[in-house]
Write a protein that holds these residues in place. Structure first.
Motif, PDB file in Angstrom:
ATOM      1  N   UNK A   1      -1.582  14.215  -8.803  1.00  0.00           N
ATOM      2  CA  UNK A   1      -2.710  13.336  -9.125  1.00  0.00           C
ATOM      3  C   UNK A   1      -2.838  12.164  -8.172  1.00  0.00           C
ATOM      4  N   UNK A   2      -1.899  12.025  -7.262  1.00  0.00           N
ATOM      5  CA  UNK A   2      -2.002  10.932  -6.310  1.00  0.00           C
ATOM      6  C   UNK A   2      -2.620  11.400  -4.997  1.00  0.00           C
ATOM      7  N   UNK A   3      -2.110  12.500  -4.444  1.00  0.00           N
ATOM      8  CA  UNK A   3      -2.640  12.941  -3.152  1.00  0.00           C
ATOM      9  C   UNK A   3      -3.553  14.161  -3.281  1.00  0.00           C
ATOM     10  N   UNK A   4      -3.613  14.747  -4.458  1.00  0.00           N
ATOM     11  CA  UNK A   4      -4.450  15.937  -4.721  1.00  0.00           C
ATOM     12  C   UNK A   4      -4.044  17.150  -3.896  1.00  0.00           C
ATOM     13  N   UNK A   5      -2.814  17.163  -3.464  1.00  0.00           N
ATOM     14  CA  UNK A   5      -2.288  18.375  -2.837  1.00  0.00           C
ATOM     15  C   UNK A   5      -1.657  19.236  -3.924  1.00  0.00           C
TER      16      UNK A   5
ATOM     17  N   UNK B   1       4.643  13.911  -9.894  1.00  0.00           N
ATOM     18  CA  UNK B   1       3.962  13.609  -8.642  1.00  0.00           C
ATOM     19  C   UNK B   1       4.781  14.239  -7.537  1.00  0.00           C
TER      20      UNK B   1
ATOM     21  N   UNK C   1       4.696  11.635  -2.207  1.00  0.00           N
ATOM     22  CA  UNK C   1       4.125  10.437  -2.808  1.00  0.00           C
ATOM     23  C   UNK C   1       5.201   9.538  -3.415  1.00  0.00           C
TER      24      UNK C   1
ATOM     25  N   UNK D   1      -1.160   7.998   6.084  1.00  0.00           N
ATOM     26  CA  UNK D   1      -2.599   7.795   5.884  1.00  0.00           C
ATOM     27  C   UNK D   1      -3.098   6.787   6.898  1.00  0.00           C
TER      28      UNK D   1
ATOM     29  N   UNK E   1      -6.937  14.386   1.164  1.00  0.00           N
ATOM     30  CA  UNK E   1      -7.434  15.271   0.102  1.00  0.00           C
ATOM     31  C   UNK E   1      -7.783  14.494  -1.156  1.00  0.00           C
ATOM     32  N   UNK E   2      -6.989  13.497  -1.421  1.00  0.00           N
ATOM     33  CA  UNK E   2      -7.230  12.686  -2.610  1.00  0.00           C
ATOM     34  C   UNK E   2      -8.593  12.009  -2.535  1.00  0.00           C
TER      35      UNK E   2
ATOM     36  N   UNK F   1     -11.394  14.512  -2.884  1.00  0.00           N
ATOM     37  CA  UNK F   1     -11.533  14.965  -4.267  1.00  0.00           C
ATOM     38  C   UNK F   1     -12.184  13.884  -5.134  1.00  0.00           C
TER      39      UNK F   1
ATOM     40  N   UNK G   1      -3.537   5.763  -1.946  1.00  0.00           N
ATOM     41  CA  UNK G   1      -3.505   5.010  -3.203  1.00  0.00           C
ATOM     42  C   UNK G   1      -2.217   4.223  -3.468  1.00  0.00           C
ATOM     43  N   UNK G   2      -1.386   4.038  -2.443  1.00  0.00           N
ATOM     44  CA  UNK G   2      -0.196   3.225  -2.691  1.00  0.00           C
ATOM     45  C   UNK G   2      -0.593   1.759  -2.895  1.00  0.00           C
TER      46      UNK G   2
ATOM     47  N   UNK H   1      -0.572   4.193  -8.399  1.00  0.00           N
ATOM     48  CA  UNK H   1      -1.247   5.192  -7.559  1.00  0.00           C
ATOM     49  C   UNK H   1      -2.012   6.243  -8.360  1.00  0.00           C
ATOM     50  N   UNK H   2      -1.682   6.366  -9.646  1.00  0.00           N
ATOM     51  CA  UNK H   2      -2.381   7.382 -10.419  1.00  0.00           C
ATOM     52  C   UNK H   2      -3.750   6.903 -10.919  1.00  0.00           C
TER      53      UNK H   2
END
Lengths: 538, 154
Positions: A156-160, A178, A182, B3, B10-11, B14, B67-68, B102-103
């Motif tokens: 849910x953080x990087x969507x990989x 996760x 991440x 990043x 990808x995040x 998405x 998202x960190x 990050x979530x």
């Protein structure tokens, strides 16, 4: 035990030699300083460096503290953790969190933990973030989407997509998964955020109460990153713990860990001494409170204000009021700021002055005002100045002596090099043995410590209100000062005379006579120093 | 994987897709053509609040370590609110490093901003002079807030 002839100081194991680093230089190959001293009491005078067996990391010794370099603290912490793990039957991570909750106070933790029953222990663990609070699932249903059994296989953080490599799923006990990548990035970010951010980091899932565990950091950080983390981990032990204190001296990386109460003086392995209680330089016989006041007084502007009050008058021009100091000349003052002419004595306008009022050097108006009561206000100003002057003089008196002893101490420390050289000469050219010469180093140490103590007797005296006690301590102070001067002179003299080997090479007796005299004076000095500490503690 | 501001992860892809397809009610989103990490939102003032019927422009930027690190958000519409200052900075806990996780998603940030409009927090004000008005005279605060909506948020 320190090897007396090997000369290789294992600094880590040495406890309580006030000047090991300095005195080490006295002889590069021979440790004259350790020889024959081991049987004496270890009382902080540095005449018996006690070694600690390497196997015992946390020994109890007479000092009540151990001194450890930054690199060893981690091991000490892990020993404590292990010990408590056995008692609490919690795992390592949870034990660390519990210890932090109780500021690393083992006894407190034990007491609290064994009084907790059933449900209460669970609540406690949830509160400190060591156990997942399942209520979070009810309050924030969206957080469930990352739980192991409910996630879609995507981080849910990087969507990989989760895989077995860098995107392998991992979670704390809560099960919020996760990917590894991440976790690493998150933990690195937390470590870089600083002590608080790192040591209180939580699960990546919003609202989750679980704290990131020690083992999670270990698992996901690379070696260098983990070292960075360990710095914060160690800091948590030393800074959140009342029983540990870093040496306050610049560049020193030793930490004192307290083991039993009572003794406040710490002789650090860097050669400096400090007070465990307040973390300032050793300040016996002055108390921590007085020292604090003294430091504030010395650094604040309030004392310049006292000086201004004691030595200046304000320009009587109501629009100006600049403080003016009169350092010479007659009573006719001209304010540099506003150009107002006035009389220094009565502060009246100079227009009213002249030959009729007594001329330039006398002021009849002032004389009369002093006699009559009508100018009470005027007189109280005079009195105020007088009081301020007296207070200032008293402070200056103590401060001058304080700084003089500071200088004398420095002077005594500067003697170490010369002494070092003389000992070597006497040993090699005149065949005196090291135990025979040891008194020189010991005496110098006594001198340095006594000078240091004298410095702080003036801080104590400045704040001593009781006149009787002040008188008693004044007497001891004077005696100690005399003895210090004596041994200072004797040592200097000794160095001058005996370094020139030819003078006494034919007869040895004067050497031993002089040696005995110095030893007895050093003993007396030490006694006076201890007396004065005793008296001033009253 | 590092990043960087040029890279769209990808995040972010998405999240952008999700924002465009399932835009939350009361919100309109535009993605900058030059920089896919740069978003412009039109947020409707919550019904029943001083800000209802107003449309507020809020800029959101995703920093390189998103998202960190939390997104950066800024009001581009003048608003009379104790937690939003004259230059549009927002005082919201999840936008700060220590409360951000990050979530969390951009969508959550936008909804929180919308929620903040309806629930001014007087204990933690950003613009104290505005907060003082809110405390001293809620009627006066409401009047000014509604006036500003008419003036700037239409």
């Amino acid at each position: 035990m320190i090897d007396a002839t090997g000369g290789a100081f294992k600094l880590v194991e040495v406890v309580s030699s006030p000047f090991p680093t300095m005195l080490q230089n006295i002889s590069s190959t021979d440790s004259w300083f350790g020889a024959g001293a081991a049987s004496q009491n270890d009382d902080g005078w540095g005449d018996s460096p006690e070694g600690i067996p390497e196997t015992k990391l946390m020994p109890q010794n007479s000092q009540g503290y151990v001194i450890k370099p930054i690199s060893q603290i981690k091991d000490i912490v892990m020993i404590i953790v292990e010990r408590l793990m056995q008692l609490t039957t919690l795992n390592e991570d949870k034990t660390i969190m519990m210890l932090r909750k109780y500021n690393w106070n083992e006894e407190k933790l034990k007491t609290v933990w064994f009084e907790l029953e059933g449900e209460d222990a669970e609540i406690m663990l949830r509160q400190i973030g060591a156990k997942f609070d399942t209520k979070i699932d009810e309050s924030f249903p969206f957080t469930k989407a990352t739980r192991r059994d409910q996630n879609s296989g995507i981080c849910a953080v990087c969507y990989n997509e989760f895989d077995d490599g860098e995107f392998a799923a991992d979670s704390l006990e809560c099960g919020h998964e996760f990917c590894r990548e991440d976790w690493n990035q998150y933990l690195v970010a937390k470590v870089n955020e600083g002590f608080q951010g790192c040591m209180n980091a939580k699960c990546l899932q919003t609202e989750c109460n679980l704290k990131v565990t020690h083992s999670m950091y270990k698992k996901h950080l690379k070696e260098e990153e983990f070292k960075h983390y360990e710095r914060w981990f160690v800091k948590s032990y030393t800074d959140e713990n009342k029983n540990a204190r870093w040496c306050p001296f610049k560049g020193c990386e030793y930490c004192a860990i307290y083991q039993n109460s009572g003794i406040k003086d710490v002789n650090c392995l860097c050669g400096e001494s400090y007070c465990f209680e307040c973390g300032e330089e050793l300040h016996k016989p002055a108390s921590c409170e007085n020292l604090k006041l003294w430091i504030a007084k010395n650094s604040s502007e309030s004392d310049s204000l006292v000086w201004i009050e004691a030595n200046t008058k304000k320009c009587p021009n109501k629009m100006c009021l600049k403080p003016i100091e009169k350092n010479q000349g007659c009573n006719h003052m001209t304010c540099k700021q506003c150009g107002h002419h006035f009389c220094w004595l009565c502060l009246g306008d100079w227009k009213d002055h002249g030959s009729a009022t007594g001329g330039y050097y006398k002021c009849n108006i002032y004389e009369e005002a002093k006699k009559s009561d009508t100018r009470a206000e005027f007189l109280s100003l005079e009195e105020q100045m007088q009081r301020a002057r007296e207070e200032l003089n008293r402070f200056v008196f103590h401060y001058e002596r304080f700084s003089n002893h500071q200088k004398s101490k420095k002077h005594a420390q500067d003697m170490i090099g010369r002494l070092n050289f003389a000992i070597e000469e006497l040993r090699t050219k005149q065949n005196y043995t090291l135990p025979e010469l040891q008194f020189l180093g010991d005496t110098l140490k006594v001198l340095i410590r006594a000078r240091h103590g004298l410095k702080y007797t003036y801080v104590h005296a400045y704040y001593q209100k009781d006149a009787e006690l002040r008188q008693i301590s004044q007497y001891s102070q004077e005696m100690l000062e005399k003895f210090c001067e004596q041994i200072d002179e004797m040592l200097s003299h000794f160095l001058e005379v005996y370094q020139a080997q030819y003078i006494f090479s034919t007869s040895l007796t004067p050497f031993y006579q002089e040696r005995d005299r110095i030893i007895s004076f050093a003993k007396a000095t030490k006694q006076y120093y201890e007396n004065i500490c005793g008296i001033m503690r009253m | 994987m590092q990043y960087s501001s040029a890279v769209v992860t990808p995040r972010i892809m998405k999240e952008t897709k999700l924002l465009l397809e399932k835009t939350p009610p009361g919100v309109r989103v535009t993605v900058s053509e030059e920089n896919p990490r740069h978003f412009l939102f039109d947020i409707q003032g919550p019904p029943g609040s001083f800000y209802e019927a107003g449309i507020f422009k809020v800029e959101i930027f995703l920093p390189s370590d998103y998202p960190m690190s939390p997104p950066k958000a800024l009001f581009r519409t003048k608003v009379f609110h104790p937690n939003i200052d004259k230059v549009g900075r927002i005082c919201l806990d999840i936008l700060k490093q220590d409360k951000w996780t990050p979530a969390l998603l951009i969508e959550k940030v936008v909804l929180s901003i919308q929620w903040l409009l309806g629930a001014p927090n007087l204990d933690d004000p950003l613009d104290t002079s505005v907060a003082d008005v809110f405390k001293a005279s809620p009627e006066h605060a409401e009047k000014t807030a509604r006036e500003w909506v008419q003036l700037y948020a239409k």
